[in-house]
Design a protein around this motif. Sequence first.
Motif, PDB file in Angstrom:
ATOM      1  N   THR A 390       0.849  -1.188   0.000  1.00  0.00           N
ATOM      2  CA  THR A 390       0.000   0.000   0.000  1.00  0.00           C
ATOM      3  C   THR A 390       0.884   1.237   0.000  1.00  0.00           C
ATOM      4  OG1 THR A 390      -0.101   0.167   2.419  1.00  0.00           O
ATOM      5  CG2 THR A 390      -1.792  -1.190   1.337  1.00  0.00           C
ATOM      6  N   ALA A 391       0.292   2.377  -0.331  1.00  0.00           N
ATOM      7  CA  ALA A 391       1.048   3.630  -0.300  1.00  0.00           C
ATOM      8  C   ALA A 391       1.477   3.965   1.126  1.00  0.00           C
ATOM      9  CB  ALA A 391       0.200   4.755  -0.888  1.00  0.00           C
ATOM     10  N   GLU A 392       0.641   3.609   2.092  1.00  0.00           N
ATOM     11  CA  GLU A 392       0.979   3.886   3.493  1.00  0.00           C
ATOM     12  C   GLU A 392       2.180   3.046   3.925  1.00  0.00           C
ATOM     13  OE1 GLU A 392      -2.945   5.090   2.464  1.00  0.00           O
ATOM     14  OE2 GLU A 392      -2.049   3.067   2.410  1.00  0.00           O
ATOM     15  N   LEU A 393       2.212   1.792   3.471  1.00  0.00           N
ATOM     16  CA  LEU A 393       3.336   0.926   3.843  1.00  0.00           C
ATOM     17  C   LEU A 393       4.650   1.483   3.303  1.00  0.00           C
ATOM     18  CD1 LEU A 393       3.265  -2.945   3.577  1.00  0.00           C
ATOM     19  CD2 LEU A 393       5.175  -1.670   2.625  1.00  0.00           C
ATOM     20  N   GLN A 394       4.612   2.086   2.139  1.00  0.00           N
ATOM     21  CA  GLN A 394       5.833   2.603   1.514  1.00  0.00           C
ATOM     22  C   GLN A 394       6.485   3.700   2.343  1.00  0.00           C
ATOM     23  OE1 GLN A 394       5.146   3.881  -2.484  1.00  0.00           O
ATOM     24  NE2 GLN A 394       7.314   3.966  -3.012  1.00  0.00           N
ATOM     25  N   SER A 395       5.703   4.363   3.173  1.00  0.00           N
ATOM     26  CA  SER A 395       6.259   5.439   3.995  1.00  0.00           C
ATOM     27  C   SER A 395       6.853   4.932   5.302  1.00  0.00           C
ATOM     28  CB  SER A 395       5.169   6.477   4.294  1.00  0.00           C
ATOM     29  OG  SER A 395       4.129   5.905   5.080  1.00  0.00           O
ATOM     30  N   GLU A 396       6.656   3.657   5.611  1.00  0.00           N
ATOM     31  CA  GLU A 396       7.217   3.098   6.840  1.00  0.00           C
ATOM     32  C   GLU A 396       8.729   2.885   6.692  1.00  0.00           C
ATOM     33  OE1 GLU A 396       5.196  -0.458   7.950  1.00  0.00           O
ATOM     34  OE2 GLU A 396       3.190   0.373   7.599  1.00  0.00           O
ATOM     35  N   HIS A 399       8.996  -2.909   7.238  1.00  0.00           N
ATOM     36  CA  HIS A 399       7.729  -3.624   7.355  1.00  0.00           C
ATOM     37  C   HIS A 399       7.984  -5.109   7.129  1.00  0.00           C
ATOM     38  CE1 HIS A 399       3.315  -4.061   7.172  1.00  0.00           C
ATOM     39  NE2 HIS A 399       3.572  -5.047   6.315  1.00  0.00           N
TER      40      HIS A 399
END
Length: 520
Positions: A390-396, A399
């Motif tokens: 997800t796009a949100e995961l990419q900012s972590e 993961h």
Amino acid sequence: MNTMATALAYVVTADMRRPYFVYTGLQDNGSWGGPSAVRGRGGIMNSDWYGIGGGDGFYTAVDPTDHNIVITESQNGNTNRYDLRTGIGKSIRPVPPRAGRGVEPAEAPAETEQQPGGFGGRGAPPNVLNGEPGDRYRFNWNTPVVLSPHNPSIVWFGGNRLFKSYNRGDTWMASADLTKQVDRNKVSLMGAPGDRTQLSKNDGVTSYSTIISISESPVLPGVVWAGTDDGLLQVSRDGGTTFTEVGKNLPGLPPDHQYWISRIDASHFDAGTAYVSVDGHRNDDLKPYVFVTHNYGQSFDTIPGNLPSYGNVQVIREDPKNRNLLYAGTEFGLFVSLDGGRQWQKFMGNYPTVRTDDILVHPRDNDLIVATHGRSVWIADDITPLQQWTAELQSEDAHLFDIRPAIAYLNDQQHGQHVGGQKVFVGENAPRGAAIHYYLKAAPADEVRITVADATGKVIRILEGPTSVGINRVTWNLAPNPPPGDQGRGGGGRGAAPPSVEPGTYVVTLTVGGKTYMKP
């Protein structure tokens, strides 16, 4: 040349065995089934594959509840159902009631009655329950035959009509003709009128105005789509009784075109959503046409994004677990989109530049299985990270992805085949064990540490992972830590196999950048 797989594969299906078997049809070489992996220490040999159907192999279908029931299709809709337990095969090609003397054909295109050109269907008894004496059915060289995602006894079959069977093809119900009913004998070819004498007339076109793609909604039974080789896109919401032509709503195509509706993929998430690819190369149009509808075809959005402008699309697929993850097979390769088709990129660095005819995501193992017309069948093992992206995961910062249940396969000592010579092709086995995937936003300053603990919390295995930016994979071979003096990391399965841990649930912990991430 035995050192490179060069098979011309059309459509690919797979069963639910462990390891699962793959089925495909090959150009001029029948239909075949073979293992996705073997339990021997070597790889997959040619002798591990077995032929099923004859003729030119195209579509196959295998019952997900009984891998012994396999359907194969060869040219002109000649289709057989096999029971691998008994070796008995039966033709299931739709056959209309026979016309008596003086009965005019109910459908009378200017072409002659199509004769079977492969295996299955020759001399079979009538089996279309609502057929009329004298009906004539047309079937494409590559006729689609697919199982319902809701009931494997329900089979869909494409001709000039859409046929539906409730008993694995023993009998059929036929729709109305869903094509433009183009008379191929009146089609001009290279400036010569079709009704005039031509050299090799209709060469390579045994029949025209036929269904070439079928897809039933996995969400709602009875929502079924059919696409034709003369440019029509039909949808039914009542199980194939009535249809609405919605191809006229596809934007950006020439008026009254006869482009092939090369593939339809009904969404796994919404009954009104479907993806459509259109192939115009037979009209010298090699643009990538890809569309999506969210309202049963009342309107369509174009989603070719940044696909190469030159390369007609053979197949479009939606991932069954991530509605934003799409796959496209074109004349020149395999592409993936993580955002619903807005942006595309080539998939797999080692994937060849080759026509990609079909794409399947295995429903249990999350493997991506691809049929190519030139380099046989390819499998990308465990695409879970893409499915969970997800796009949100990419900012972590980091993961740890879900871990697919692993199988501790035992070696099959009888599989150690000896083959003479040196130029012998051997397909790759997937690495044995559990694949552990994690994402790193940036390269860490310290090491990436992975531990595996049992249900009591006891750490039984310690692994060091790569520190590359992006998605990384480490394979745990299901063995505990090696004894002192043997520092093998257990990441390949070559040579003597170490003892596996006991079956059960284990917890993986990823430690990187001073943070920990855990997954069972």
